[in-house]
Write a protein that holds these residues in place. Structure first.
Motif, PDB file in Angstrom:
ATOM      1  N   ASP A 115      44.523  23.170 -13.577  1.00  0.00           N
ATOM      2  CA  ASP A 115      45.920  23.396 -13.205  1.00  0.00           C
ATOM      3  C   ASP A 115      46.397  22.527 -12.043  1.00  0.00           C
ATOM      4  O   ASP A 115      47.587  22.268 -11.908  1.00  0.00           O
ATOM      5  CB  ASP A 115      46.130  24.868 -12.813  1.00  0.00           C
ATOM      6  N   LEU A 116      45.475  22.089 -11.185  1.00  0.00           N
ATOM      7  CA  LEU A 116      45.868  21.333  -9.997  1.00  0.00           C
ATOM      8  C   LEU A 116      46.130  19.860 -10.291  1.00  0.00           C
ATOM      9  O   LEU A 116      46.724  19.166  -9.462  1.00  0.00           O
ATOM     10  CB  LEU A 116      44.799  21.458  -8.900  1.00  0.00           C
ATOM     11  N   GLY A 117      45.706  19.372 -11.432  1.00  0.00           N
ATOM     12  CA  GLY A 117      46.001  17.997 -11.809  1.00  0.00           C
ATOM     13  C   GLY A 117      45.182  16.946 -11.081  1.00  0.00           C
ATOM     14  O   GLY A 117      45.570  15.785 -11.032  1.00  0.00           O
ATOM     15  N   ASP A 118      44.035  17.350 -10.528  1.00  0.00           N
ATOM     16  CA  ASP A 118      43.192  16.384  -9.819  1.00  0.00           C
ATOM     17  C   ASP A 118      42.037  15.886 -10.678  1.00  0.00           C
ATOM     18  O   ASP A 118      41.148  15.188 -10.199  1.00  0.00           O
ATOM     19  CB  ASP A 118      42.665  16.970  -8.512  1.00  0.00           C
ATOM     20  N   GLY A 119      42.043  16.230 -11.966  1.00  0.00           N
ATOM     21  CA  GLY A 119      41.001  15.764 -12.875  1.00  0.00           C
ATOM     22  C   GLY A 119      39.728  16.589 -12.851  1.00  0.00           C
ATOM     23  O   GLY A 119      38.737  16.216 -13.474  1.00  0.00           O
ATOM     24  N   THR A 120      39.738  17.724 -12.133  1.00  0.00           N
ATOM     25  CA  THR A 120      38.562  18.595 -12.068  1.00  0.00           C
ATOM     26  C   THR A 120      38.965  20.017 -12.427  1.00  0.00           C
ATOM     27  O   THR A 120      40.144  20.309 -12.635  1.00  0.00           O
ATOM     28  CB  THR A 120      37.948  18.622 -10.647  1.00  0.00           C
ATOM     29  N   THR A 121      37.980  20.895 -12.435  1.00  0.00           N
ATOM     30  CA  THR A 121      38.245  22.329 -12.562  1.00  0.00           C
ATOM     31  C   THR A 121      37.699  23.058 -11.339  1.00  0.00           C
ATOM     32  O   THR A 121      37.441  24.250 -11.383  1.00  0.00           O
ATOM     33  CB  THR A 121      37.613  22.899 -13.851  1.00  0.00           C
ATOM     34  N   ASP A 122      37.547  22.319 -10.236  1.00  0.00           N
ATOM     35  CA  ASP A 122      37.028  22.891  -8.999  1.00  0.00           C
ATOM     36  C   ASP A 122      38.135  23.591  -8.221  1.00  0.00           C
ATOM     37  O   ASP A 122      39.232  23.039  -8.070  1.00  0.00           O
ATOM     38  CB  ASP A 122      36.435  21.795  -8.098  1.00  0.00           C
ATOM     39  N   GLN A 123      37.852  24.791  -7.731  1.00  0.00           N
ATOM     40  CA  GLN A 123      38.809  25.479  -6.869  1.00  0.00           C
ATOM     41  C   GLN A 123      38.963  24.658  -5.586  1.00  0.00           C
ATOM     42  O   GLN A 123      37.996  24.125  -5.059  1.00  0.00           O
ATOM     43  CB  GLN A 123      38.322  26.879  -6.523  1.00  0.00           C
ATOM     44  N   ARG A 124      40.195  24.557  -5.088  1.00  0.00           N
ATOM     45  CA  ARG A 124      40.458  23.771  -3.885  1.00  0.00           C
ATOM     46  C   ARG A 124      41.098  24.667  -2.836  1.00  0.00           C
ATOM     47  O   ARG A 124      42.133  25.281  -3.084  1.00  0.00           O
ATOM     48  CB  ARG A 124      41.396  22.607  -4.184  1.00  0.00           C
ATOM     49  N   ASN A 125      40.499  24.720  -1.649  1.00  0.00           N
ATOM     50  CA  ASN A 125      41.042  25.527  -0.559  1.00  0.00           C
ATOM     51  C   ASN A 125      41.977  24.736   0.336  1.00  0.00           C
ATOM     52  O   ASN A 125      42.624  25.308   1.215  1.00  0.00           O
ATOM     53  CB  ASN A 125      39.908  26.128   0.269  1.00  0.00           C
ATOM     54  N   SER A 126      42.027  23.430   0.132  1.00  0.00           N
ATOM     55  CA  SER A 126      42.962  22.588   0.881  1.00  0.00           C
ATOM     56  C   SER A 126      43.643  21.649  -0.110  1.00  0.00           C
ATOM     57  O   SER A 126      43.135  21.408  -1.207  1.00  0.00           O
ATOM     58  CB  SER A 126      42.230  21.813   1.980  1.00  0.00           C
ATOM     59  N   PRO A 127      44.804  21.115   0.248  1.00  0.00           N
ATOM     60  CA  PRO A 127      45.576  20.285  -0.689  1.00  0.00           C
ATOM     61  C   PRO A 127      44.827  19.042  -1.164  1.00  0.00           C
ATOM     62  O   PRO A 127      44.150  18.377  -0.380  1.00  0.00           O
ATOM     63  CB  PRO A 127      46.803  19.884   0.132  1.00  0.00           C
ATOM     64  N   VAL A 128      44.954  18.771  -2.479  1.00  0.00           N
ATOM     65  CA  VAL A 128      44.425  17.545  -3.074  1.00  0.00           C
ATOM     66  C   VAL A 128      45.568  16.835  -3.793  1.00  0.00           C
ATOM     67  O   VAL A 128      46.482  17.472  -4.312  1.00  0.00           O
ATOM     68  CB  VAL A 128      43.262  17.817  -4.057  1.00  0.00           C
ATOM     69  N   GLU A 129      45.501  15.519  -3.803  1.00  0.00           N
ATOM     70  CA  GLU A 129      46.521  14.700  -4.457  1.00  0.00           C
ATOM     71  C   GLU A 129      46.473  14.903  -5.971  1.00  0.00           C
ATOM     72  O   GLU A 129      45.400  14.894  -6.573  1.00  0.00           O
ATOM     73  CB  GLU A 129      46.279  13.228  -4.128  1.00  0.00           C
ATOM     74  N   VAL A 130      47.629  15.082  -6.585  1.00  0.00           N
ATOM     75  CA  VAL A 130      47.726  15.165  -8.035  1.00  0.00           C
ATOM     76  C   VAL A 130      47.815  13.727  -8.543  1.00  0.00           C
ATOM     77  O   VAL A 130      48.692  12.962  -8.122  1.00  0.00           O
ATOM     78  CB  VAL A 130      48.952  15.979  -8.477  1.00  0.00           C
ATOM     79  N   ALA A 131      46.920  13.353  -9.424  1.00  0.00           N
ATOM     80  CA  ALA A 131      46.832  11.981  -9.907  1.00  0.00           C
ATOM     81  C   ALA A 131      47.774  11.725 -11.078  1.00  0.00           C
ATOM     82  O   ALA A 131      48.210  12.652 -11.755  1.00  0.00           O
ATOM     83  CB  ALA A 131      45.399  11.697 -10.343  1.00  0.00           C
ATOM     84  N   GLY A 132      48.094  10.454 -11.301  1.00  0.00           N
ATOM     85  CA  GLY A 132      48.758  10.055 -12.531  1.00  0.00           C
ATOM     86  C   GLY A 132      50.261   9.894 -12.497  1.00  0.00           C
ATOM     87  O   GLY A 132      50.861   9.625 -13.528  1.00  0.00           O
ATOM     88  N   PHE A 133      50.903  10.029 -11.361  1.00  0.00           N
ATOM     89  CA  PHE A 133      52.350   9.829 -11.318  1.00  0.00           C
ATOM     90  C   PHE A 133      52.648   8.361 -11.056  1.00  0.00           C
ATOM     91  O   PHE A 133      52.156   7.780 -10.095  1.00  0.00           O
ATOM     92  CB  PHE A 133      53.009  10.688 -10.237  1.00  0.00           C
ATOM     93  N   SER A 134      53.483   7.750 -11.908  1.00  0.00           N
ATOM     94  CA  SER A 134      53.830   6.347 -11.725  1.00  0.00           C
ATOM     95  C   SER A 134      55.094   6.188 -10.889  1.00  0.00           C
ATOM     96  O   SER A 134      55.474   5.088 -10.544  1.00  0.00           O
ATOM     97  CB  SER A 134      54.022   5.668 -13.084  1.00  0.00           C
ATOM     98  N   SER A 135      55.753   7.291 -10.566  1.00  0.00           N
ATOM     99  CA  SER A 135      56.946   7.240  -9.718  1.00  0.00           C
ATOM    100  C   SER A 135      56.956   8.470  -8.826  1.00  0.00           C
ATOM    101  O   SER A 135      56.157   9.386  -8.991  1.00  0.00           O
ATOM    102  CB  SER A 135      58.212   7.189 -10.580  1.00  0.00           C
TER     103      SER A 135
END
Length: 142
Positions: free
Chosen positions: A27-47
């Motif tokens: 759901d977080l869009g970071d390419g993993t299924t790892d729970q994240r307790n701090s913000p991670v960049e969502v990959a794949g936006f071209s704009s």
């Protein structure tokens, strides 16, 4: 900032998107299924990301609306581009419902309703759970 039931997303001042929380289905869009307790960049936006929303276990981002202007009589075909746009999304232009004429993975094309000449209005994507992503002042009626 958009708060979901199990994760949260935020736009940064530069227009990038960061998310954190439960991530069992990616759901977080970071390419993993790892729970994240701090913000991670969502990959794949071209704009730049312009508007976001989160729901129970999903999110939606609007990156552009084109063209950004059209007839006050309505009927302008406008494409709302983004990521994770809901399959059965509804789109409103200036608060009025718009007829969706085409759905693709990363875009929705709608016909604008009539509006007041000169009005600069918001474009909003609504999902089935009532969540919305709004791009403020994204369309001008001529």
């Amino acid at each position: 900032v958009a708060l979901g039931n199990i994760h949260t997303c935020a736009l940064t001042p530069t227009g990038s998107l960061k998310c954190w929380g439960f991530n069992a289905h990616g759901d977080l869009g970071d390419g993993t299924t790892d729970q994240r307790n701090s913000p991670v960049e969502v990959a794949g936006f071209s704009s730049r990301v312009a508007a976001i929303t989160t729901g129970t276990a999903h999110g939606c981002a609007i990156t552009a609306v084109a063209p950004g202007r059209g007839s006050a009589h309505g009927g302008t075909a406008v494409t709302v581009t983004g990521r994770y746009l809901p399959q059965h999304a509804l789109v409103s232009v200036g608060g009025a419902g718009s007829y969706v004429i085409r759905r693709e993975y990363a875009s929705l094309t709608v016909l604008t309703p009539p509006g007041r000449p000169g009005a600069l209005v918001d474009v909003t994507v609504h999902d089935h759970s009532g969540q919305t992503a709004t791009l403020p002042e994204a369309f001008r009626y001529e």
